[in-house]
Structure formats: C-alpha cells, structure tokens
Write a protein that holds these residues in place. Sequence first.
Motif, PDB file in Angstrom:
ATOM      1  N   GLU A 123      -7.911  -7.325 -13.241  1.00 47.71           N
ATOM      2  CA  GLU A 123      -7.351  -5.958 -12.120  1.00 47.71           C
ATOM      3  C   GLU A 123      -7.892  -7.014 -10.501  1.00 47.71           C
ATOM      4  OE1 GLU A 123      -8.366  -2.093 -12.671  1.00 47.71           O
ATOM      5  OE2 GLU A 123      -6.653  -2.044 -13.688  1.00 47.71           O
ATOM      6  N   THR A 133      -8.240  -6.038  -6.720  1.00 47.47           N
ATOM      7  CA  THR A 133      -8.148  -4.624  -5.485  1.00 47.47           C
ATOM      8  C   THR A 133      -8.082  -5.398  -4.407  1.00 47.47           C
ATOM      9  OG1 THR A 133      -9.293  -2.865  -7.136  1.00 47.47           O
ATOM     10  CG2 THR A 133      -9.071  -2.892  -5.119  1.00 47.47           C
ATOM     11  N   VAL A 166     -11.628  -7.761  -1.103  1.00 52.00           N
ATOM     12  CA  VAL A 166     -10.789  -8.401  -2.183  1.00 52.00           C
ATOM     13  C   VAL A 166     -11.683  -8.176  -3.586  1.00 52.00           C
ATOM     14  CG1 VAL A 166      -9.073  -9.274  -1.127  1.00 52.00           C
ATOM     15  CG2 VAL A 166     -11.132 -10.826  -1.769  1.00 52.00           C
ATOM     16  N   ASP A 167     -11.181  -7.746  -4.565  1.00 50.47           N
ATOM     17  CA  ASP A 167     -12.628  -7.934  -5.465  1.00 50.47           C
ATOM     18  C   ASP A 167     -11.442  -7.749  -7.291  1.00 50.47           C
ATOM     19  OD1 ASP A 167     -14.683  -6.508  -6.764  1.00 50.47           O
ATOM     20  OD2 ASP A 167     -13.850  -4.600  -7.752  1.00 50.47           O
ATOM     21  N   SER A 173     -15.504 -11.454  -5.173  1.00 48.85           N
ATOM     22  CA  SER A 173     -15.043 -10.558  -4.588  1.00 48.85           C
ATOM     23  C   SER A 173     -15.188 -10.654  -2.673  1.00 48.85           C
ATOM     24  CB  SER A 173     -15.924  -8.847  -4.894  1.00 48.85           C
ATOM     25  OG  SER A 173     -17.476  -9.262  -4.266  1.00 48.85           O
ATOM     26  N   THR A 184      -7.913  -3.821  -0.466  1.00 48.90           N
ATOM     27  CA  THR A 184      -8.524  -3.054   1.013  1.00 48.90           C
ATOM     28  C   THR A 184      -8.864  -3.711   1.904  1.00 48.90           C
ATOM     29  OG1 THR A 184      -9.380  -1.986  -1.383  1.00 48.90           O
ATOM     30  CG2 THR A 184     -10.351  -1.399   0.987  1.00 48.90           C
ATOM     31  N   SER A 207      -5.220   0.716   0.420  1.00 50.69           N
ATOM     32  CA  SER A 207      -5.609  -0.297  -0.875  1.00 50.69           C
ATOM     33  C   SER A 207      -4.780  -0.179  -2.410  1.00 50.69           C
ATOM     34  CB  SER A 207      -7.416   0.773  -1.382  1.00 50.69           C
ATOM     35  OG  SER A 207      -7.753  -0.257  -2.854  1.00 50.69           O
ATOM     36  N   ALA A 208      -5.079  -1.312  -2.752  1.00 50.21           N
ATOM     37  CA  ALA A 208      -3.761  -1.188  -3.725  1.00 50.21           C
ATOM     38  C   ALA A 208      -4.391  -2.378  -5.363  1.00 50.21           C
ATOM     39  CB  ALA A 208      -2.242  -2.030  -3.230  1.00 50.21           C
ATOM     40  N   THR A 209      -3.468  -1.866  -6.298  1.00 44.24           N
ATOM     41  CA  THR A 209      -4.490  -2.194  -7.282  1.00 44.24           C
ATOM     42  C   THR A 209      -3.440  -2.409  -8.042  1.00 44.24           C
ATOM     43  OG1 THR A 209      -6.368  -1.162  -7.424  1.00 44.24           O
ATOM     44  CG2 THR A 209      -6.240  -2.599  -9.592  1.00 44.24           C
ATOM     45  N   SER A 239      -2.706  -5.462 -11.690  1.00 44.89           N
ATOM     46  CA  SER A 239      -3.555  -5.646 -12.604  1.00 44.89           C
ATOM     47  C   SER A 239      -1.898  -7.733 -13.582  1.00 44.89           C
ATOM     48  CB  SER A 239      -3.211  -5.064 -13.948  1.00 44.89           C
ATOM     49  OG  SER A 239      -4.145  -3.380 -13.370  1.00 44.89           O
ATOM     50  N   PHE A 260       0.787  -1.433  -0.399  1.00 39.03           N
ATOM     51  CA  PHE A 260       0.077  -0.571  -0.217  1.00 39.03           C
ATOM     52  C   PHE A 260       1.084   0.881  -0.273  1.00 39.03           C
ATOM     53  CE2 PHE A 260      -3.214  -2.639   2.399  1.00 39.03           C
ATOM     54  CZ  PHE A 260      -3.793  -3.163   1.234  1.00 39.03           C
TER      55      PHE A 260
END
Length: 125
Positions: A118, A120, A66-67, A93, A122, A39-41, A43, A33
């Motif tokens: 992708e 994500t 998580v998503d 998710s 959090t 949060s971090a994304t 890919s 982060f």
Amino acid sequence: SAPSADEQADDASVQTSSPLDGLTIRVDEEVRFDAGGTSATVSGAVIRGERDVYRLGALGGQQLIVDLASVESNGVIDVLAPDGSVLADEVTSATVELPSDGEYVVVVGGTRGNVTYELTVTIPA
C-alpha cells in the motif's frame, strides 16, 4: 576513419536516459487525489524484477510525502524528479522538497521476492 574516444563521449552525452530505462514496468498510472484532498493511497503487488510506476504533477516548493507499507517489509520506493534525477532511493518512506514544477514519479519495487503493498502519497496543503 573511426571516431575518436572524445567524439564518442560527446555523442553519449547527447543521448538522454531515464532511471526507468531497462525496467520491467507492470503498472504505469497517474495518482489522483479526491477533490480538495491532499493524499491518495494505492494498493498493488509486484513480482520480483518488476516495478510499478505512479506519476503525479506537483509544483516546485511543495513537499511530497511517500510512505510504503508492504506485507513482508520487502518493498521499497524511488522518487524521481521531472528531470529524471533521483530524490529518494530504495526507501520505505520519505519527505521530499520538490525542486521544480512538473511530473514526479514514484517507483515501487522489492528487495526480495514478490511485494504486496500500500503506497500513500501526500502533498500537504
């Protein structure tokens, strides 16, 4: 003489296994982060039969969200606790209450074909 079935069962219970055993892992990296961020994304893409593994340290009692968005809606994630127990299984998710301090693992895979995604992650403040 050969060990009895009971003795063999005892031996098996001593061995530790991980849900990651036997998987073809393409990426294995830590999620970071930004300073002060929650949060971090990331890919990536996995081909059929492979998995990408993302690790992050967290504290018991925190929430992990998580998503996963995938181009063909064919990506799924598993969330593993530090002890290897499965907290979420083949979902897109999830919001999980973390049971203990330690390193959590998010595994990205596919239900069919190759997956471009992708992810994500959090942990709300």
